[in-house]
Design a protein around this motif. Structure first.
Motif, mmCIF file in Angstrom:
data_model
loop_
_atom_site.group_PDB
_atom_site.id
_atom_site.type_symbol
_atom_site.label_atom_id
_atom_site.label_comp_id
_atom_site.label_asym_id
_atom_site.label_seq_id
_atom_site.Cartn_x
_atom_site.Cartn_y
_atom_site.Cartn_z
ATOM 1 N N ASP A 117 -3.633 35.324 35.996
ATOM 2 C CA ASP A 117 -3.128 36.387 36.874
ATOM 3 C C ASP A 117 -3.039 35.902 38.321
ATOM 4 O O ASP A 117 -2.139 36.288 39.072
ATOM 5 C CB ASP A 117 -4.037 37.620 36.793
ATOM 6 N N MET A 118 -4.010 35.061 38.726
ATOM 7 C CA MET A 118 -4.003 34.524 40.090
ATOM 8 C C MET A 118 -2.957 33.427 40.258
ATOM 9 O O MET A 118 -2.324 33.306 41.295
ATOM 10 C CB MET A 118 -5.387 33.955 40.435
ATOM 11 N N ASP A 119 -2.812 32.587 39.223
ATOM 12 C CA ASP A 119 -1.870 31.471 39.299
ATOM 13 C C ASP A 119 -1.313 31.220 37.903
ATOM 14 O O ASP A 119 -1.975 30.622 37.054
ATOM 15 C CB ASP A 119 -2.575 30.212 39.825
ATOM 16 N N SER A 120 -0.100 31.696 37.673
ATOM 17 C CA SER A 120 0.503 31.586 36.336
ATOM 18 C C SER A 120 0.807 30.147 35.948
ATOM 19 O O SER A 120 1.113 29.870 34.788
ATOM 20 C CB SER A 120 1.797 32.405 36.281
ATOM 21 N N SER A 121 0.725 29.214 36.918
ATOM 22 C CA SER A 121 0.989 27.804 36.617
ATOM 23 C C SER A 121 -0.290 26.994 36.424
ATOM 24 O O SER A 121 -0.242 25.769 36.341
ATOM 25 C CB SER A 121 1.812 27.170 37.742
ATOM 26 N N SER A 122 -1.450 27.652 36.338
ATOM 27 C CA SER A 122 -2.721 26.948 36.139
ATOM 28 C C SER A 122 -2.782 26.423 34.710
ATOM 29 O O SER A 122 -3.035 27.159 33.759
ATOM 30 C CB SER A 122 -3.904 27.885 36.407
ATOM 31 N N THR A 123 -2.541 25.127 34.551
ATOM 32 C CA THR A 123 -2.516 24.552 33.201
ATOM 33 C C THR A 123 -3.899 24.539 32.559
ATOM 34 O O THR A 123 -4.013 24.640 31.338
ATOM 35 C CB THR A 123 -1.953 23.125 33.241
ATOM 36 N N LEU A 124 -4.948 24.406 33.363
ATOM 37 C CA LEU A 124 -6.298 24.437 32.805
ATOM 38 C C LEU A 124 -6.572 25.797 32.170
ATOM 39 O O LEU A 124 -7.050 25.882 31.034
ATOM 40 C CB LEU A 124 -7.333 24.145 33.892
ATOM 41 N N ALA A 125 -6.252 26.876 32.897
ATOM 42 C CA ALA A 125 -6.468 28.217 32.358
ATOM 43 C C ALA A 125 -5.612 28.454 31.119
ATOM 44 O O ALA A 125 -6.066 29.034 30.122
ATOM 45 C CB ALA A 125 -6.157 29.263 33.431
ATOM 46 N N MET A 126 -4.368 28.002 31.158
ATOM 47 C CA MET A 126 -3.465 28.194 30.030
ATOM 48 C C MET A 126 -3.959 27.418 28.806
ATOM 49 O O MET A 126 -3.895 27.893 27.666
ATOM 50 C CB MET A 126 -2.061 27.745 30.419
ATOM 51 N N THR A 127 -4.454 26.206 29.041
ATOM 52 C CA THR A 127 -4.972 25.378 27.953
ATOM 53 C C THR A 127 -6.191 26.010 27.307
ATOM 54 O O THR A 127 -6.302 26.085 26.075
ATOM 55 C CB THR A 127 -5.325 23.975 28.487
ATOM 56 N N LEU A 128 -7.123 26.464 28.130
ATOM 57 C CA LEU A 128 -8.338 27.080 27.593
ATOM 58 C C LEU A 128 -8.014 28.362 26.840
ATOM 59 O O LEU A 128 -8.586 28.640 25.778
ATOM 60 C CB LEU A 128 -9.323 27.359 28.721
ATOM 61 N N SER A 129 -7.092 29.137 27.364
ATOM 62 C CA SER A 129 -6.685 30.357 26.680
ATOM 63 C C SER A 129 -6.102 30.029 25.310
ATOM 64 O O SER A 129 -6.410 30.680 24.306
ATOM 65 C CB SER A 129 -5.663 31.114 27.531
ATOM 66 N N GLY A 130 -5.261 28.977 25.257
ATOM 67 C CA GLY A 130 -4.676 28.576 23.982
ATOM 68 C C GLY A 130 -5.723 28.130 22.982
ATOM 69 O O GLY A 130 -5.664 28.475 21.792
ATOM 70 N N HIS A 131 -6.718 27.368 23.447
ATOM 71 C CA HIS A 131 -7.745 26.884 22.522
ATOM 72 C C HIS A 131 -8.618 28.025 22.000
ATOM 73 O O HIS A 131 -8.973 28.055 20.820
ATOM 74 C CB HIS A 131 -8.620 25.844 23.208
ATOM 75 N N VAL A 132 -8.939 28.952 22.879
ATOM 76 C CA VAL A 132 -9.733 30.105 22.448
ATOM 77 C C VAL A 132 -8.968 30.922 21.405
ATOM 78 O O VAL A 132 -9.527 31.339 20.387
ATOM 79 C CB VAL A 132 -10.116 30.987 23.658
ATOM 80 N N LEU A 133 -7.680 31.139 21.653
ATOM 81 C CA LEU A 133 -6.866 31.907 20.708
ATOM 82 C C LEU A 133 -6.823 31.222 19.350
ATOM 83 O O LEU A 133 -6.821 31.888 18.299
ATOM 84 C CB LEU A 133 -5.451 32.082 21.252
ATOM 85 N N GLY A 134 -6.809 29.882 19.347
ATOM 86 C CA GLY A 134 -6.759 29.171 18.080
ATOM 87 C C GLY A 134 -8.111 29.014 17.428
ATOM 88 O O GLY A 134 -8.309 29.394 16.261
ATOM 89 N N PHE A 135 -9.073 28.464 18.160
ATOM 90 C CA PHE A 135 -10.369 28.118 17.573
ATOM 91 C C PHE A 135 -11.231 29.342 17.288
ATOM 92 O O PHE A 135 -11.866 29.431 16.236
ATOM 93 C CB PHE A 135 -11.118 27.166 18.510
#
Length: 596
Positions: A420-438
């Motif tokens: 929400d603060m930075d839609s281009s934060s790849t670290l946040a996007m990556t962690l979100s993706g891993h949580v959704l999967g794992f």
């Protein structure tokens, strides 16, 4: 009765507290060797001590505290120096033994610990000395064993090859100690694989800019300048950028650019120095072509520290543009993040990340305290929230969580807040993706997040390794292997390399490359003996390789750590769902001895 006192005619040496690497050297079966050939043993020992004192210690800044006739106590300023000196001590002992029959050779046991001790001109005092001696007792003949604190101060693959011995009981201590066996780099069997993506792009490593004066603000400015350059360079699709954590691992070593490039497998190394003057900085940067060992670009840039902190400093753009143009032009001839608003915050972030990647449980827990403090102080920084989210992911992944579901929800919340603060934060996007999967088992949503992250930053090693895991859960083993090798190429000296290795092993196992999976899993276990998913992957691959007894032994070791684990548990946790792959893996684990 009061004892008589003697006047203190000679003042005692002055004491000081210092952090030291303590090395205890002990001769195996010294009593027997002395009884069988006293004069010969004494002569060989004196020659050995003289070589250590005159050649080994001066070259590594060490001090001979005492020699006891069948052992030595040494001290060094840091662990890398202590490790290299210990290796040389062992070589010197082997030379002394070379002409003797096996029964007369004096094998060394060496224990090394990093601790705060009390030092004077004559001796070292403190519990750390005792622990170093206890570690030596865990070593076999001609082996080196280090403590967890010592292991955290060296880089696996750079200073030594490290093997995790787990929790070990030693004499006179009420609790076990975590111990690690170390060998020179390359002495243990290495994994040899061809990376099909490595040759596609030239690779550059960016080292922290070194402060020319020992000033904390200047040091932090140099780190931040390098981090901003890495972030900007990583957006390029023309070359790969080594992760900042791997580059930082070699920055403190006294090595030239060619050596650093070889260690990181980078064709180019960017480095420099920085000075602070009245809220402004001046930096000298240079780009070295590793193979030629020549400077291909150099310049001086300057600017305001406040602009650098705000992510608006032209100096970063100047460096990035020049480096990019230089590399692209050379290759043709041959064939901004949101930073933390204060330097103090930047140092706090680095401390949090450092504790996050340490092996000791108390350090991992302390990382949460640091990152939560950072998130509270800098509530609008996506960096702090994203790294705190990673803490919750690692807590669940490493089996340290009391409630994995709660940690998953917390990680998702933190990642979403960061986005929400930075839609281009790849670290946040990556962690979100891993949580959704794992943890959530929503593989479609996980894939969307990871692919979007890579579209923004194709050089994020963490995204590639999580994509490897996702592809493996989807049963796409060959694609998983390619993704895992991309991750290992981008971050070859990551502090969490064991974690990268275990996911790479899982990818290889899924693809049916069980020999590769075995090698990767063994390397991971050498670094972290208690990581349970590595045991499962290794057992499955060993079974498919026909090494049934070894597979059962690995499962027994795993069950001793996690006695409640069952085949049913494995199938319930498998992120890919109730697939043929999950059923086959579960059946293999049952054959290896995991209860139904």
């Amino acid at each position: 009765m009061q004892l008589p006192t003697t006047p203190n005619l000679w003042p005692l040496p002055e004491l000081q507290r210092a952090r030291r690497a303590i090395v205890v050297v002990d001769v195996v079966e010294s009593v027997r060797l002395m009884q069988e050939d006293e004069s010969g043993f004494i002569d060989r020992w004196r020659r050995f001590v003289n070589e250590v004192r005159t050649e080994v210690l001066p070259a590594h800044g060490g001090r001979l505290v005492k020699s006891l006739g069948d052992g030595m106590l040494l001290e060094f300023a840091g662990m890398p120096e202590a490790i290299q000196a210990a290796f040389l001590c062992r070589l010197a002992a082997l030379r002394c033994n070379s002409a003797l029959p096996a029964g007369q050779q004096a094998g060394l046991r060496i224990g090394i610990h990093l601790a705060d001790v009390v030092v004077d001109d004559l001796d070292i005092y403190g519990a750390g000395v005792n622990l170093a001696a206890r570690l030596a007792s865990l070593a076999g003949p001609n082996e080196l064993v280090v403590s967890a604190c010592g292991r955290d101060a060296i880089v696996d693959g750079l200073d030594a090859d490290v093997e995790d011995l787990g929790e070990c009981w030693v004499k006179n201590l009420s609790a076990p100690v975590r111990a690690y066996r170390v060998e020179p780099v390359g002495a243990t069997r290495q994994v040899h694989q061809v990376d099909p993506l490595a040759a596609a792009q030239p690779c550059v490593a960016v080292l922290p800019f070194r402060a020319r004066l020992a000033d904390e603000s200047a040091i932090a400015t140099g780190d931040l300048l390098a981090e901003e350059v890495v972030t900007s360079l990583s957006r390029s699709k023309f070359f790969s950028v080594i992760s900042r954590l791997s580059s930082a691992a070699v920055s403190a070593r006294d090595k030239g650019s060619a050596e650093i490039g070889a260690l990181l497998k980078a064709e180019y190394v960017l480095s420099g120095t920085v000075d602070l003057m009245d809220r402004r900085f001046a930096a000298h940067a240079q780009l070295v072509h590793v193979a030629l060992d020549v400077v291909v670009w150099a310049d001086r840039v300057s600017g305001a520290v406040a602009d650098l902190l705000a992510g608006e400093e032209d100096a970063v753009g100047t460096i990035v543009k020049a480096v990019s143009q230089t590399i692209v032009q050379l290759e043709i001839e041959r064939a901004t993040s949101s930073p933390l608003p204060t330097l103090a915050g930047h140092r706090l972030l680095m401390a949090g990340i450092g504790h996050l990647h340490r092996s000791a449980r108390q350090d991992f827990d302390h990382a949460r305290v640091l990152l939560e403090s950072l998130a509270e102080r800098h509530s609008r920084s996506p960096h702090a929230l994203a790294w705190l989210g990673k803490w919750h992911v690692l807590r669940a992944v490493q089996g340290l969580s009391d409630n994995a579901v709660t940690d998953a929800e917390k990680a998702v919340q933190l990642a979403n807040r960061a986005l929400d603060m930075d839609s281009s934060s790849t670290l946040a996007m990556t962690l979100s993706g891993h949580v959704l999967g794992f943890l959530k088992k929503d593989l479609s949503a996980a894939q969307a997040h990871l692919e979007l992250s890579l579209s923004l930053n194709p050089n994020e090693a963490l995204t590639w390794i999580y994509l490897a895991a996702l592809r493996a859960w989807q049963g796409r083993g060959e694609e998983a292997m390619l993704a895992s090798q991309k991750a290992l190429t981008l971050s070859p000296l990551d502090p969490m390399r064991y974690y990268y290795d275990t996911l790479a092993a899982f990818a290889a196992m899924t693809a049916g490359h069980h020999l590769v999976a075995k090698e990767m899993a063994l390397r991971s276990l050498r670094a972290h003996r208690l990581h349970l998913s590595t045991h499962r992957t290794l057992a499955i691959s060993l079974w498919h390789l026909g090494e049934h007894n070894n597979a059962r032994r690995i499962v027994q070791e795993m069950m001793a750590i996690d006695p409640g684990f069952t085949v049913t548990t494995y199938r319930a946790r498998f992120p890919g769902g109730d697939t043929d792959q999950a059923r086959t893996n579960a059946q293999t684990l049952q054959l290896c001895g995991v209860p139904q």
